[in-house]
Design a protein around this motif. Structure first.
Motif, PDB file in Angstrom:
ATOM      1  N   PRO A  90       0.820  -1.215   0.000  1.00  0.00           N
ATOM      2  CA  PRO A  90       0.000   0.000   0.000  1.00  0.00           C
ATOM      3  C   PRO A  90       0.857   1.271   0.000  1.00  0.00           C
ATOM      4  CG  PRO A  90      -0.788  -1.559   1.638  1.00  0.00           C
ATOM      5  CD  PRO A  90       0.520  -2.091   1.131  1.00  0.00           C
ATOM      6  N   GLY A  91       0.477   2.210  -0.834  1.00  0.00           N
ATOM      7  CA  GLY A  91       1.147   3.500  -0.867  1.00  0.00           C
ATOM      8  C   GLY A  91       2.323   3.580  -1.824  1.00  0.00           C
ATOM      9  N   LEU A  92       2.694   2.459  -2.450  1.00  0.00           N
ATOM     10  CA  LEU A  92       3.800   2.501  -3.407  1.00  0.00           C
ATOM     11  C   LEU A  92       3.272   2.444  -4.830  1.00  0.00           C
ATOM     12  CD1 LEU A  92       6.609   0.188  -1.985  1.00  0.00           C
ATOM     13  CD2 LEU A  92       6.366   2.665  -1.800  1.00  0.00           C
ATOM     14  N   ARG A  93       3.912   3.197  -5.675  1.00  0.00           N
ATOM     15  CA  ARG A  93       3.583   3.243  -7.103  1.00  0.00           C
ATOM     16  C   ARG A  93       4.858   2.891  -7.854  1.00  0.00           C
ATOM     17  NH1 ARG A  93       4.211   7.391 -10.839  1.00  0.00           N
ATOM     18  NH2 ARG A  93       2.629   7.461 -12.442  1.00  0.00           N
ATOM     19  N   GLN A 151       7.657   5.153  -6.208  1.00  0.00           N
ATOM     20  CA  GLN A 151       7.291   6.421  -5.578  1.00  0.00           C
ATOM     21  C   GLN A 151       6.203   6.204  -4.528  1.00  0.00           C
ATOM     22  OE1 GLN A 151       6.067   8.237  -9.356  1.00  0.00           O
ATOM     23  NE2 GLN A 151       7.608   9.817  -8.955  1.00  0.00           N
ATOM     24  N   THR A 152       6.172   7.129  -3.591  1.00  0.00           N
ATOM     25  CA  THR A 152       5.072   7.133  -2.628  1.00  0.00           C
ATOM     26  C   THR A 152       3.966   8.077  -3.060  1.00  0.00           C
ATOM     27  OG1 THR A 152       6.215   8.816  -1.311  1.00  0.00           O
ATOM     28  CG2 THR A 152       6.518   6.497  -0.667  1.00  0.00           C
ATOM     29  N   ARG A 153       4.270   8.918  -4.052  1.00  0.00           N
ATOM     30  CA  ARG A 153       3.246   9.782  -4.649  1.00  0.00           C
ATOM     31  C   ARG A 153       3.640  10.082  -6.082  1.00  0.00           C
ATOM     32  NH1 ARG A 153       4.545  15.453  -4.237  1.00  0.00           N
ATOM     33  NH2 ARG A 153       6.525  15.686  -3.182  1.00  0.00           N
ATOM     34  N   ASP A 154       2.672  10.401  -6.901  1.00  0.00           N
ATOM     35  CA  ASP A 154       2.911  10.668  -8.310  1.00  0.00           C
ATOM     36  C   ASP A 154       3.479  12.075  -8.471  1.00  0.00           C
ATOM     37  OD1 ASP A 154       2.978  10.547 -11.034  1.00  0.00           O
ATOM     38  OD2 ASP A 154       0.810  10.722 -11.315  1.00  0.00           O
TER      39      ASP A 154
END
Length: 103
Positions: free
Chosen positions: A40-43, A58-61
């Motif tokens: 959860p939370g990884l991209r 990333q943790t956010r885009d």
């Protein structure tokens, strides 16, 4: 999925991910991507640059992160025996153990 961090390190050591083995490099990146999938939370995004596979996590885009950490899964070519993990005295030995394959 491997049972532990140590299992993951052993698995990565077994992949002879040298610059002259593009299929093995791809296998190491695929292994890392699969290990991170579903957290959860990884991209994750895969890229190929100059014929070399890459993985961005990333943790956010964003294209402007505040912190950027770089790593690698390629190792210098060596005898095939060095791609077989072994343990001695509570320590793990093999190609990449003192580098990014275990970090």
């Amino acid at each position: 999925m491997p049972a532990s961090y140590l299992d993951m390190t052993r698995d990565l050591i077994r992949i002879p991910s040298t610059a002259d083995r593009p299929d093995a490099l791809d296998a190491a990146v695929t292994y890392a991507a699969d290990a991170l999938a579903g957290i959860p939370g990884l991209r994750t995004e895969r890229y190929v640059w100059n014929g070399k596979p890459s993985l961005v996590v990333q943790t956010r885009d964003t294209r402007t992160p505040r912190v950027l950490l770089l790593g690698h899964l390629d190792v210098i070519p060596a005898d095939d025996a060095l791609f077989i993990p072994r343990e001695e005295g509570g320590r793990l030995f093999g190609r990449g153990t003192c580098d990014m394959k275990s970090e």
